[in-house]
Design a protein around this motif. Structure first.
Motif, PDB file in Angstrom:
ATOM      1  N   ARG A 188       6.533  13.408  41.162  1.00 48.18           N
ATOM      2  CA  ARG A 188       7.159  14.123  40.047  1.00 48.18           C
ATOM      3  C   ARG A 188       6.602  15.538  39.914  1.00 48.18           C
ATOM      4  O   ARG A 188       7.334  16.478  39.608  1.00 48.18           O
ATOM      5  N   PHE A 189       5.310  15.710  40.178  1.00 51.31           N
ATOM      6  CA  PHE A 189       4.686  17.032  40.127  1.00 51.31           C
ATOM      7  C   PHE A 189       4.889  17.807  41.438  1.00 51.31           C
ATOM      8  O   PHE A 189       4.412  18.930  41.570  1.00 51.31           O
ATOM      9  N   ARG A 228       5.638  25.098  26.319  1.00 59.08           N
ATOM     10  CA  ARG A 228       6.818  24.933  25.468  1.00 59.08           C
ATOM     11  C   ARG A 228       7.439  23.537  25.612  1.00 59.08           C
ATOM     12  O   ARG A 228       8.142  23.078  24.709  1.00 59.08           O
ATOM     13  N   LEU A 229       7.187  22.884  26.727  1.00 55.28           N
ATOM     14  CA  LEU A 229       7.748  21.548  26.952  1.00 55.28           C
ATOM     15  C   LEU A 229       7.006  20.461  26.167  1.00 55.28           C
ATOM     16  O   LEU A 229       7.534  19.369  25.979  1.00 55.28           O
ATOM     17  N   GLN A 230       5.797  20.764  25.721  1.00 51.65           N
ATOM     18  CA  GLN A 230       4.945  19.736  25.122  1.00 51.65           C
ATOM     19  C   GLN A 230       5.279  19.527  23.642  1.00 51.65           C
ATOM     20  O   GLN A 230       5.689  20.451  22.943  1.00 51.65           O
ATOM     21  N   SER A 271      -3.556  10.489  29.773  1.00 53.10           N
ATOM     22  CA  SER A 271      -2.393  10.859  28.959  1.00 53.10           C
ATOM     23  C   SER A 271      -1.111  10.791  29.777  1.00 53.10           C
ATOM     24  O   SER A 271      -0.073  10.331  29.299  1.00 53.10           O
ATOM     25  N   ILE A 272      -1.197  11.257  31.024  1.00 48.65           N
ATOM     26  CA  ILE A 272      -0.021  11.246  31.895  1.00 48.65           C
ATOM     27  C   ILE A 272       0.414   9.813  32.204  1.00 48.65           C
ATOM     28  O   ILE A 272       1.597   9.475  32.123  1.00 48.65           O
ATOM     29  N   ARG A 285       4.892  16.479  29.365  1.00 47.08           N
ATOM     30  CA  ARG A 285       6.207  16.783  29.931  1.00 47.08           C
ATOM     31  C   ARG A 285       6.098  17.842  31.028  1.00 47.08           C
ATOM     32  O   ARG A 285       5.362  18.811  30.887  1.00 47.08           O
ATOM     33  N   PHE A 286       6.882  17.618  32.085  1.00 47.60           N
ATOM     34  CA  PHE A 286       6.823  18.505  33.240  1.00 47.60           C
ATOM     35  C   PHE A 286       8.212  18.620  33.845  1.00 47.60           C
ATOM     36  O   PHE A 286       8.805  17.625  34.263  1.00 47.60           O
TER      37      PHE A 286
END
Length: 271
Positions: free
Chosen positions: A90-91, A167-169, A238-239, A247-248
């Motif tokens: 995902r990353f 901003r996604l968090q 947390s991930i 969020r990513f």
């Protein structure tokens, strides 16, 4: 009076020894108590040598002595291993997490802990042994891997990309304080990104869109110097705890058109 004092001292020492033994797993305690004296000397000699060594030497010894066993145990936890691999995909991290990768991360975990021990106390060896003996703490290396890879990614982002990540968090301010500010501070003091004319509104764009140029070895050193093992592991936890806890979105973060859409930034978190 002297004999009575000596008696109390012996009693206190015996209680302390018993307390130490009680901290060990039952199997280890039984094994230690079953050893004949000539073999106990070897154990004592090893303990003395380790305790007298620097944290770095302790890390090197424990890596060589335990890594194979730890890697095999980690491969037994198939579900956790696969979950970590999914997050790395995902990353967009190209890492197989094969035996070589896991051995490398175990050694890095030891050395990272050793660097902290120099600043805190010499509790590193105790922590490392708990890691070896305790399944829960041993599995913590998976969280460390996740957290470390994520922080490496953030370290290689431009400051504008870091802002978009923030901003996604859900909790932007906490994310900024925990990760973005320390990373940007490391960028500054290491001369990776050096803001110029910070007080000039339109001049900010030059350094906000600048991509950090960091060698792989320097990147590892920076992450280890900026964040403690606990902070890295907590990030990974947390991930892994919840898919939306951190969020990513690669398309949003790295889209160059979105960089032109809104600038200068209104999240001036570095100031």
């Amino acid at each position: 009076m002297i004999k009575q004092t000596s008696k109390y001292a012996d009693l206190s020492q015996g209680l302390h020894t018993d307390a130490m033994l009680e901290k060990l797993p039952v199997e280890v305690k039984d094994w230690a108590e079953s050893l004949p004296w000539n073999q106990r000397r070897y154990v004592l000699s090893l303990c003395y040598t380790l305790c007298a060594s620097t944290p770095e030497l302790q890390a090197e010894f424990l890596d060589d002595y335990t890594a194979d066993g730890l890697v095999s145990k980690m491969f037994e936890d198939v579900d956790t291993l696969n979950r970590v691999k999914e997050y790395l995909i995902r990353f967009r991290v190209k890492k197989e997490l094969n035996e070589s990768d896991l051995r490398s991360y175990i050694k890095q975990f030891y050395i990272h802990s050793a660097q902290q021990a120099r600043r805190l106390t010499d509790q590193y060896l105790e922590a490392a042994l708990r890691f070896v003996l305790n399944t829960e703490e041993r599995n913590n290396v998976f969280n460390y891997i996740l957290g470390f890879e994520f922080i490496k990614i953030a370290f290689q982002m431009s400051w504008l990309q870091q802002e978009k990540l923030a901003r996604l968090q859900k909790n932007q301010s906490q994310f900024i304080e925990t990760y973005i500010k320390p990373i940007q501070h490391a960028h500054r003091i290491n001369g990776i990104i050096v803001p110029k004319d910070e007080r000039i509104f339109f001049a900010r764009r030059a350094y906000y869109v600048q991509m950090p140029n960091i060698s792989y070895r320097k990147l590892i050193e920076l992450v280890m110097a900026t964040f403690t093992t606990e902070m890295v592991s907590n990030c990974g936890f947390s991930i892994s705890r919840h898919s939306q806890a951190l969020r990513f979105d690669c398309d949003y973060i790295y889209d160059p058109e979105l960089e032109e859409e809104r600038f200068p930034t209104d999240l001036q978190f570095i100031h």
